[in-house]
Design a protein around this motif. Structure first.
Motif, PDB file in Angstrom:
ATOM      1  N   VAL A   1       5.611   5.474  10.093  1.00 38.08           N
ATOM      2  CA  VAL A   1       5.159   6.831  10.378  1.00 38.08           C
ATOM      3  C   VAL A   1       4.900   7.545   9.058  1.00 38.08           C
ATOM      4  N   VAL A   2       3.678   8.009   8.859  1.00 35.89           N
ATOM      5  CA  VAL A   2       3.326   8.685   7.613  1.00 35.89           C
ATOM      6  C   VAL A   2       3.429  10.194   7.826  1.00 35.89           C
ATOM      7  N   LEU A   3       4.358  10.819   7.115  1.00 33.05           N
ATOM      8  CA  LEU A   3       4.532  12.266   7.165  1.00 33.05           C
ATOM      9  C   LEU A   3       4.029  12.898   5.880  1.00 33.05           C
ATOM     10  N   GLY A   4       3.763  14.201   5.949  1.00 32.93           N
ATOM     11  CA  GLY A   4       3.290  14.923   4.773  1.00 32.93           C
ATOM     12  C   GLY A   4       3.646  16.388   4.880  1.00 32.93           C
ATOM     13  N   ALA A   5       2.857  17.162   5.607  1.00 34.13           N
ATOM     14  CA  ALA A   5       3.105  18.592   5.770  1.00 34.13           C
ATOM     15  C   ALA A   5       4.451  18.827   6.452  1.00 34.13           C
ATOM     16  N   GLU A   6       5.283  19.665   5.840  1.00 34.95           N
ATOM     17  CA  GLU A   6       6.602  20.002   6.387  1.00 34.95           C
ATOM     18  C   GLU A   6       7.397  18.753   6.765  1.00 34.95           C
ATOM     19  N   ALA A   7       7.341  17.761   5.907  1.00 34.22           N
ATOM     20  CA  ALA A   7       8.008  16.492   6.198  1.00 34.22           C
ATOM     21  C   ALA A   7       9.502  16.680   6.452  1.00 34.22           C
ATOM     22  N   ASP A   8      10.155  17.538   5.682  1.00 35.22           N
ATOM     23  CA  ASP A   8      11.594  17.756   5.878  1.00 35.22           C
ATOM     24  C   ASP A   8      11.884  18.315   7.266  1.00 35.22           C
ATOM     25  N   ARG A   9      11.033  19.230   7.715  1.00 38.05           N
ATOM     26  CA  ARG A   9      11.222  19.806   9.051  1.00 38.05           C
ATOM     27  C   ARG A   9      11.012  18.751  10.131  1.00 38.05           C
ATOM     28  N   VAL A  10       9.979  17.927   9.980  1.00 40.51           N
ATOM     29  CA  VAL A  10       9.727  16.874  10.970  1.00 40.51           C
ATOM     30  C   VAL A  10      10.906  15.909  11.024  1.00 40.51           C
ATOM     31  N   LEU A  11      11.420  15.537   9.863  1.00 35.18           N
ATOM     32  CA  LEU A  11      12.559  14.620   9.827  1.00 35.18           C
ATOM     33  C   LEU A  11      13.801  15.237  10.458  1.00 35.18           C
ATOM     34  N   ALA A  12      13.925  16.562  10.356  1.00 41.76           N
ATOM     35  CA  ALA A  12      15.090  17.231  10.935  1.00 41.76           C
ATOM     36  C   ALA A  12      14.987  17.370  12.446  1.00 41.76           C
ATOM     37  N   GLU A  13      13.757  17.476  12.970  1.00 39.55           N
ATOM     38  CA  GLU A  13      13.571  17.751  14.390  1.00 39.55           C
ATOM     39  C   GLU A  13      13.194  16.529  15.213  1.00 39.55           C
ATOM     40  N   ALA A  14      12.732  15.461  14.562  1.00 37.99           N
ATOM     41  CA  ALA A  14      12.359  14.239  15.278  1.00 37.99           C
ATOM     42  C   ALA A  14      13.349  13.135  14.935  1.00 37.99           C
ATOM     43  N   ALA A  15      13.581  12.254  15.883  1.00 40.89           N
ATOM     44  CA  ALA A  15      14.526  11.157  15.677  1.00 40.89           C
ATOM     45  C   ALA A  15      13.833   9.826  15.912  1.00 40.89           C
ATOM     46  N   PHE A  16      14.155   8.859  15.063  1.00 41.38           N
ATOM     47  CA  PHE A  16      13.590   7.517  15.176  1.00 41.38           C
ATOM     48  C   PHE A  16      14.736   6.509  15.137  1.00 41.38           C
ATOM     49  N   PRO A  17      15.462   6.392  16.238  1.00 42.46           N
ATOM     50  CA  PRO A  17      16.652   5.531  16.234  1.00 42.46           C
ATOM     51  C   PRO A  17      16.346   4.043  16.184  1.00 42.46           C
ATOM     52  N   ASP A  18      15.154   3.634  16.610  1.00 46.23           N
ATOM     53  CA  ASP A  18      14.815   2.213  16.595  1.00 46.23           C
ATOM     54  C   ASP A  18      14.583   1.770  15.150  1.00 46.23           C
ATOM     55  N   PRO A  19      15.288   0.751  14.680  1.00 49.60           N
ATOM     56  CA  PRO A  19      15.128   0.309  13.290  1.00 49.60           C
ATOM     57  C   PRO A  19      13.732  -0.225  12.980  1.00 49.60           C
ATOM     58  N   ALA A  20      12.937  -0.482  14.014  1.00 44.24           N
ATOM     59  CA  ALA A  20      11.570  -0.943  13.781  1.00 44.24           C
ATOM     60  C   ALA A  20      10.661   0.189  13.328  1.00 44.24           C
ATOM     61  N   VAL A  21      11.130   1.426  13.478  1.00 46.36           N
ATOM     62  CA  VAL A  21      10.348   2.599  13.075  1.00 46.36           C
ATOM     63  C   VAL A  21      10.921   3.150  11.780  1.00 46.36           C
ATOM     64  N   ARG A  22      10.069   3.284  10.774  1.00 48.44           N
ATOM     65  CA  ARG A  22      10.481   3.840   9.494  1.00 48.44           C
ATOM     66  C   ARG A  22       9.473   4.885   9.054  1.00 48.44           C
ATOM     67  N   VAL A  23       9.954   5.895   8.356  1.00 49.85           N
ATOM     68  CA  VAL A  23       9.111   6.983   7.871  1.00 49.85           C
ATOM     69  C   VAL A  23       8.767   6.780   6.409  1.00 49.85           C
ATOM     70  N   VAL A  24       7.519   7.020   6.066  1.00 54.01           N
ATOM     71  CA  VAL A  24       7.099   7.079   4.671  1.00 54.01           C
ATOM     72  C   VAL A  24       6.437   8.442   4.470  1.00 54.01           C
ATOM     73  N   VAL A  25       6.701   9.078   3.351  1.00 52.00           N
ATOM     74  CA  VAL A  25       6.157  10.411   3.080  1.00 52.00           C
ATOM     75  C   VAL A  25       5.040  10.303   2.056  1.00 52.00           C
ATOM     76  N   ASN A  26       3.920  10.930   2.370  1.00 52.50           N
ATOM     77  CA  ASN A  26       2.779  10.971   1.468  1.00 52.50           C
ATOM     78  C   ASN A  26       2.779  12.311   0.735  1.00 52.50           C
ATOM     79  N   PRO A  27       3.176  12.348  -0.536  1.00 51.93           N
ATOM     80  CA  PRO A  27       3.212  13.623  -1.257  1.00 51.93           C
ATOM     81  C   PRO A  27       1.828  14.201  -1.498  1.00 51.93           C
ATOM     82  N   ALA A  28       0.789  13.381  -1.363  1.00 53.12           N
ATOM     83  CA  ALA A  28      -0.587  13.840  -1.594  1.00 53.12           C
ATOM     84  C   ALA A  28      -1.315  14.094  -0.280  1.00 53.12           C
TER      85      ALA A  28
END
Length: 212
Positions: free
Chosen positions: A59-86
């Motif tokens: 899952v590629v996050l960017g805008a308000e990434a911290d907020r998305v990480l705080a409000e969304a949950a990805f308990p399945d280990p097959a799902v991982r988040v990567v943040v795009n600073p650009a």
């Protein structure tokens, strides 16, 4: 809870879920956090990709990434988040970020999906994977979808690409073009899979019915 994945091996199929945008046009914050079926949309789409046969999702996050990480949950280990600073430079940078992360798993093919398509179902993903052939790109066509100007798009997301094609496609993307770079692939390499229903994006207030 999502159904058991059809293909749990990440070395077979890895998905890139583009969810980095700020949702400026819609004006409701990041689309990743739009409510859908009682939870953030990004959670729903990630589960759809797994249930459809993807062995791993990045899952590629960017805008308000911290907020998305705080409000969304990805308990399945097959799902991982990567943040795009650009992320603010356009979708192309998020595509490159996600494809790089997915290719690091050594998959045979890569699925590219957008977080703002709540109409995509596991059956649609599975249909794409079944139709994909080595050396080709499989794109989606939605039977009931129309663009804002009334036209019927020739193809749309999700896409399925061979791993060897995913890297060059991401590298050639510029600005907000994203995976449109696939259009420059030789015609013999591009196939279209038609799905029932409406796979259009949630872009404006008029599209919010898709979240119902």
């Amino acid at each position: 809870m999502a159904a058991a994945p059809l293909s749990p091996d990440p070395t077979d199929t890895a998905a890139v879920l583009l969810a980095a945008g700020a949702g400026t046009r819609l004006g409701r914050g990041p689309k990743a956090l739009l409510p859908h079926r009682g939870r953030p949309l990004v959670e729903h789409v990630a589960d759809v990709l797994l249930a459809g046969g993807c062995g791993a999702v990045r899952v590629v996050l960017g805008a308000e990434a911290d907020r998305v990480l705080a409000e969304a949950a990805f308990p399945d280990p097959a799902v991982r988040v990567v943040v795009n600073p650009a992320w603010a430079t356009g979708m192309a940078s998020s595509l490159r970020t996600g494809v790089t992360a997915a290719l690091g798993l050594g998959p045979r093919r890569v699925v590219v999906a957008h977080v703002d398509q709540p109409g995509v179902a596991p059956e649609d993903v599975a249909r794409m994977l079944a139709a994909h052939r080595p050396g080709r790109v499989a794109a989606s066509r939605w039977a009931d979808a129309t663009a804002s100007d009334g036209s019927r798009p020739r193809w749309a997301h999700p896409l399925v690409l061979d791993a060897e094609l995913a890297g060059p496609a991401a590298a050639s993307a510029v600005g907000d073009a994203g995976a449109r770079a696939v259009r420059r692939a030789p015609a013999a390499r591009l196939g279209v899979v038609t799905h029932p229903g409406d796979g259009r994006d949630v872009d404006t207030e008029a599209d919010l019915d898709l979240l119902a």
